[in-house]
Design a protein around this motif. Structure first.
Motif, mmCIF file in Angstrom:
data_model
loop_
_atom_site.group_PDB
_atom_site.id
_atom_site.type_symbol
_atom_site.label_atom_id
_atom_site.label_comp_id
_atom_site.label_asym_id
_atom_site.label_seq_id
_atom_site.Cartn_x
_atom_site.Cartn_y
_atom_site.Cartn_z
ATOM 1 N N ARG A 71 -1.252 0.452 -6.394
ATOM 2 C CA ARG A 71 -1.010 -1.027 -6.593
ATOM 3 C C ARG A 71 -2.075 -1.785 -5.430
ATOM 4 N NH1 ARG A 71 4.684 -2.340 -6.799
ATOM 5 N NH2 ARG A 71 4.778 -1.637 -4.446
ATOM 6 N N ILE A 72 -2.720 -2.597 -5.948
ATOM 7 C CA ILE A 72 -3.541 -3.291 -4.723
ATOM 8 C C ILE A 72 -3.487 -4.858 -5.104
ATOM 9 C CG2 ILE A 72 -5.075 -1.375 -4.562
ATOM 10 C CD1 ILE A 72 -6.980 -3.077 -6.450
ATOM 11 N N MET A 73 -3.908 -5.706 -4.082
ATOM 12 C CA MET A 73 -3.992 -7.175 -4.440
ATOM 13 C C MET A 73 -5.734 -7.404 -4.480
ATOM 14 S SD MET A 73 -1.027 -8.445 -1.692
ATOM 15 C CE MET A 73 -1.759 -10.005 -1.691
ATOM 16 N N VAL A 74 -6.009 -8.249 -5.232
ATOM 17 C CA VAL A 74 -7.323 -8.844 -5.112
ATOM 18 C C VAL A 74 -7.391 -10.274 -4.582
ATOM 19 C CG1 VAL A 74 -9.512 -9.041 -6.270
ATOM 20 C CG2 VAL A 74 -8.421 -7.048 -6.591
ATOM 21 N N ARG A 75 -8.073 -10.735 -3.649
ATOM 22 C CA ARG A 75 -7.707 -12.328 -3.216
ATOM 23 C C ARG A 75 -9.157 -12.767 -2.930
ATOM 24 N NH1 ARG A 75 -5.616 -15.392 0.806
ATOM 25 N NH2 ARG A 75 -4.095 -17.025 0.039
ATOM 26 N N GLY A 76 -9.399 -14.024 -3.141
ATOM 27 C CA GLY A 76 -10.540 -14.517 -2.510
ATOM 28 C C GLY A 76 -10.920 -15.853 -2.981
ATOM 29 N N ARG A 77 -11.775 -16.588 -2.785
ATOM 30 C CA ARG A 77 -12.558 -18.017 -3.016
ATOM 31 C C ARG A 77 -13.531 -18.084 -3.956
ATOM 32 N NH1 ARG A 77 -12.835 -21.561 2.110
ATOM 33 N NH2 ARG A 77 -11.938 -23.072 0.605
ATOM 34 N N VAL A 78 -13.527 -19.134 -4.733
ATOM 35 C CA VAL A 78 -14.802 -19.494 -5.405
ATOM 36 C C VAL A 78 -15.291 -20.556 -4.694
ATOM 37 C CG1 VAL A 78 -15.582 -20.102 -7.681
ATOM 38 C CG2 VAL A 78 -13.967 -18.386 -7.646
ATOM 39 N N LEU A 79 -16.595 -20.411 -4.299
ATOM 40 C CA LEU A 79 -17.193 -21.425 -3.508
ATOM 41 C C LEU A 79 -18.479 -21.866 -4.144
ATOM 42 C CD1 LEU A 79 -16.774 -19.422 -0.053
ATOM 43 C CD2 LEU A 79 -15.325 -21.546 -0.919
ATOM 44 N N ASP A 80 -18.977 -23.090 -3.710
ATOM 45 C CA ASP A 80 -20.261 -23.781 -4.081
ATOM 46 C C ASP A 80 -21.453 -23.038 -2.956
ATOM 47 O OD1 ASP A 80 -20.317 -25.377 -2.007
ATOM 48 O OD2 ASP A 80 -20.106 -26.978 -3.189
ATOM 49 N N GLU A 81 -22.510 -23.593 -3.213
ATOM 50 C CA GLU A 81 -23.635 -23.413 -2.167
ATOM 51 C C GLU A 81 -23.682 -23.530 -1.018
ATOM 52 O OE1 GLU A 81 -24.974 -26.992 -3.901
ATOM 53 O OE2 GLU A 81 -24.009 -25.204 -4.386
ATOM 54 N N TRP A 130 -8.857 -20.721 -4.011
ATOM 55 C CA TRP A 130 -8.243 -19.342 -4.001
ATOM 56 C C TRP A 130 -7.793 -18.742 -5.430
ATOM 57 C CZ3 TRP A 130 -8.548 -16.172 0.158
ATOM 58 C CH2 TRP A 130 -8.658 -16.828 1.361
ATOM 59 N N TYR A 131 -7.905 -17.669 -5.572
ATOM 60 C CA TYR A 131 -7.291 -16.902 -6.614
ATOM 61 C C TYR A 131 -6.744 -15.720 -5.841
ATOM 62 C CZ TYR A 131 -11.076 -13.249 -6.429
ATOM 63 O OH TYR A 131 -11.797 -12.451 -6.025
ATOM 64 N N GLU A 132 -5.681 -15.060 -6.766
ATOM 65 C CA GLU A 132 -5.186 -13.916 -6.367
ATOM 66 C C GLU A 132 -4.491 -12.964 -7.579
ATOM 67 O OE1 GLU A 132 -2.480 -13.652 -3.097
ATOM 68 O OE2 GLU A 132 -1.168 -12.657 -4.141
ATOM 69 N N PHE A 133 -4.785 -11.743 -7.729
ATOM 70 C CA PHE A 133 -4.439 -10.852 -8.652
ATOM 71 C C PHE A 133 -3.706 -9.680 -8.027
ATOM 72 C CE2 PHE A 133 -8.043 -12.827 -10.753
ATOM 73 C CZ PHE A 133 -7.619 -13.163 -11.956
ATOM 74 N N VAL A 134 -2.840 -9.224 -8.504
ATOM 75 C CA VAL A 134 -2.024 -7.766 -8.450
ATOM 76 C C VAL A 134 -2.377 -6.962 -9.530
ATOM 77 C CG1 VAL A 134 0.000 -6.807 -7.948
ATOM 78 C CG2 VAL A 134 -0.344 -9.057 -6.956
ATOM 79 N N THR A 135 -2.771 -5.659 -9.005
ATOM 80 C CA THR A 135 -3.328 -4.934 -10.340
ATOM 81 C C THR A 135 -3.186 -3.448 -9.636
ATOM 82 O OG1 THR A 135 -5.205 -4.332 -11.866
ATOM 83 C CG2 THR A 135 -5.584 -4.973 -9.566
ATOM 84 N N ILE A 136 -3.912 -2.525 -10.592
ATOM 85 C CA ILE A 136 -4.070 -1.068 -9.890
ATOM 86 C C ILE A 136 -5.292 -0.776 -9.890
ATOM 87 C CG2 ILE A 136 -3.739 1.338 -10.669
ATOM 88 C CD1 ILE A 136 -0.854 -0.137 -9.892
ATOM 89 N N ARG A 137 -5.570 -0.170 -8.529
ATOM 90 C CA ARG A 137 -6.871 0.165 -8.339
ATOM 91 C C ARG A 137 -7.429 1.253 -9.587
ATOM 92 N NH1 ARG A 137 -9.842 1.788 -2.793
ATOM 93 N NH2 ARG A 137 -11.783 2.618 -3.918
#
Length: 235
Positions: A71-81, A130-137
């Motif tokens: 199990r892993i988390m994938v997290r980050g941000r969507v940004l402009d230039e 921000w966005y975040e997912f919980v998933t499987i590697r």
């Protein structure tokens, strides 16, 4: 028209990259025709939190049982230039399971399917991007028809802006994968610095102790530090 800072086209993969066999059939043989957007496309549907159901972003809780794998988390941000957050962006992901198998009729890889893992999820960025997912590697898997060619572990990501015609698609890889030099899709990007923008980073600050590691993957929509997308580029 806004003049956005752009990176050299040398950073982008060519339409025809023979080592990536699929491009031999997909690459255009004639000059591209750029169709300008009209009011219909610009004023298309706007996505919001109401379009994502509770639990859509947690791929480990979509079925009765717990899926196999890490199990892993994938997290980050969507940004402009200019590193400003881009809110209300719909992000859809799809991936193979821990054994390297997709839930798809054309995937005939000799690996087991997981009845508790479909491999698809969606989320909408918040006011700070921000966005975040919980998933499987996901596991690596062989490319059918090619001699000993394996794809590194990766997650596909699709982003929608204010309309259906503003879709961007990219892939997120995991740090330190030894298969990078052997993957024709990853290596089709000629610029090494640009390739590494497709690789996530381990985020120990957001990792949840005794539960799941977190991988950080920011997505930059344009500019010199833009993420690599499967989109046309001008010659």
């Amino acid at each position: 028209m806004t003049d956005y800072p752009t990176e050299s086209l040398a950073a982008h993969p060519p339409y025809l990259f023979p080592d990536y066999v699929a491009t031999r059939l997909r690459a255009p043989s004639r000059p591209l025709v750029i169709i300008p957007q009209t009011l219909t496309e610009i004023a298309g549907p706007v996505f919001g939190q109401a379009h994502v159901r509770p639990g859509d972003s947690d791929l480990t809780r979509q079925h009765a049982g717990t899926p196999l794998g890490e199990r892993i988390m994938v997290r980050g941000r969507v940004l402009d230039e200019n590193s400003r957050p881009v809110p209300d962006t719909l992000i859809e992901i799809w991936q193979a399971n821990a054994a390297g198998r997709y839930v798809h009729v054309v995937d005939r890889h000799d690996a087991p399917l997981d009845p508790n893992f479909t491999g698809a999820g969606r989320a909408v960025t918040d006011s700070d991007g921000w966005y975040e997912f919980v998933t499987i590697r996901p596991g690596c898997y062989p490319v059918p028809g090619l001699n000993n060619v394996w794809r590194p572990a990766h997650i596909h990501m699709s982003l929608f802006g204010p309309s259906f015609l503003t879709r961007l698609v990219t892939q997120m890889y995991f740090p330190g994968d030894p298969l990078f030099p052997y993957d024709p899709i990853f290596m089709s990007v000629p610029d090494e610095r640009a390739r590494m923008r497709m690789v996530s980073s381990l985020d120990m600050a957001m990792t949840r102790s005794e539960w799941a590691l977190c991988y950080r993957f920011d997505i930059v929509l344009r500019g010199r530090e833009a993420s690599l997308f499967e989109e046309p580029h001008h010659d």
